[in-house]
Write a protein that holds these residues in place. Sequence first.
Motif, mmCIF file in Angstrom:
data_model
loop_
_atom_site.group_PDB
_atom_site.id
_atom_site.type_symbol
_atom_site.label_atom_id
_atom_site.label_comp_id
_atom_site.label_asym_id
_atom_site.label_seq_id
_atom_site.Cartn_x
_atom_site.Cartn_y
_atom_site.Cartn_z
ATOM 1 N N GLN A 118 -23.999 -35.523 -21.660
ATOM 2 C CA GLN A 118 -24.839 -35.702 -20.476
ATOM 3 C C GLN A 118 -24.330 -34.846 -19.318
ATOM 4 O O GLN A 118 -25.103 -34.143 -18.656
ATOM 5 C CB GLN A 118 -24.874 -37.183 -20.088
ATOM 6 N N CYS A 122 -25.759 -31.232 -17.277
ATOM 7 C CA CYS A 122 -25.807 -31.045 -15.832
ATOM 8 C C CYS A 122 -25.028 -29.802 -15.408
ATOM 9 O O CYS A 122 -25.480 -29.046 -14.532
ATOM 10 C CB CYS A 122 -25.265 -32.287 -15.127
ATOM 11 N N CYS A 125 -26.823 -26.556 -16.200
ATOM 12 C CA CYS A 125 -27.919 -26.202 -15.291
ATOM 13 C C CYS A 125 -27.442 -25.450 -14.054
ATOM 14 O O CYS A 125 -28.273 -24.917 -13.306
ATOM 15 C CB CYS A 125 -28.677 -27.470 -14.876
ATOM 16 N N GLN A 351 -24.938 -38.918 -11.477
ATOM 17 C CA GLN A 351 -26.378 -39.210 -11.416
ATOM 18 C C GLN A 351 -26.839 -39.374 -9.975
ATOM 19 O O GLN A 351 -27.896 -38.856 -9.580
ATOM 20 C CB GLN A 351 -26.687 -40.484 -12.209
ATOM 21 N N LEU A 354 -26.944 -36.004 -8.163
ATOM 22 C CA LEU A 354 -28.009 -35.101 -8.615
ATOM 23 C C LEU A 354 -29.411 -35.663 -8.361
ATOM 24 O O LEU A 354 -30.407 -34.983 -8.626
ATOM 25 C CB LEU A 354 -27.846 -34.813 -10.112
#
Length: 370
Positions: A118, A122, A125, A351, A354
């Motif tokens: 996960q 991120c 990206c 999380q 972002l």
Amino acid sequence: MKIFWNRTLHRFCSTKYFSTHATESISKYPRRIFSGIQPTGAIHLGNYLGAIAQWVKLQNEGENIILSIADLHSMTLPHDPKKLRTNILEMTATLLGCGIDPTKTVLFQQSTVPEHTQISWCLGCICTMPRLSHLPQYKEKSKDLKDIPLGLFIYPVLQAADILTYKATHVPVGEDQVQQIQLSQELARMFNSRFGDTFPIPHAIITGSEYARLRSLRDPAKKMSKSDPDPKSRICITDKPEDIVRNIKKAVTDFTSQVTFDPEERPGVSNLISIHSFVTNEPVDKICRDVQNFNTGQYKLIVADAVVEYLRPIQERISHYLSDERHLLEVLKNGQEEASEISSKHWEEVQHKLGLKFKIRKQEKIKTHG
């Protein structure tokens, strides 16, 4: 295992701390060491002394260590699923047999903690393709491939996620592997700059240069490596005694019969002396004096006997652990639970940073009149 290591670790596992950005403070984060190892076959003597011994030493010094069996990384090239399952258990048994204590070190299987992938997404990206394409590991591993798997291209991002998922502050590496954590440092800075302070900048713990002295038995110009197609080029810690003797007897030396240590002019013989020194904890000079009446052929047998005796107790412990698959699975499960407790908190923070997670505000009760 602790008793076995006392004799050799002090001399051969000394470390120095190194950072490409030494002025960056990581004091605000608790000191935590992360490392990983792929379950891709038997560990050779160089791996053992240069990596696993380092982890055992740090563990026994009371360091906070998280150690991953990096099964996802072993899938970047075609693999046999059945063999991978076997390798995971064998690597677990090997680490335990070499002295990793799951009550002191968090030992777990990488794929069982979803936060690795996960957070890797991120980080992917904010990473760029040109940056990844310039990494030497990618160039080396892809040079002979016609069709390059995407996993091979982006695995350094997963490697960075492995480290940052636990907010690791230090990563043990060899002197020739410092560049492998530079991407982790860059991605941590980029993420912190864009989304707020989240990750420490991981620093490298550089192992001593002694480990670089272990060379291939068949080509002493090269390092001992498990990727060498010739199994006689290395000594694996699980090799049978007869295989160890055979490989050392066939080790490439030269035409001089006297045993002398000269890595530049006599790399083959010097490699055997280095191995002998490692497994006996005897200085090179003393070894040369003790064997001055032996020729290289006779000396090879002396080295082989020393290596066999050195590895015997380790092999016995590994065999013991391999006989109890349930215990190995329990160790991995306990490690997974410990790793997940840490990683889940950090993933939740990522999380929020972002915009992937909402903060639920308590609704105020509306007073009505009437």
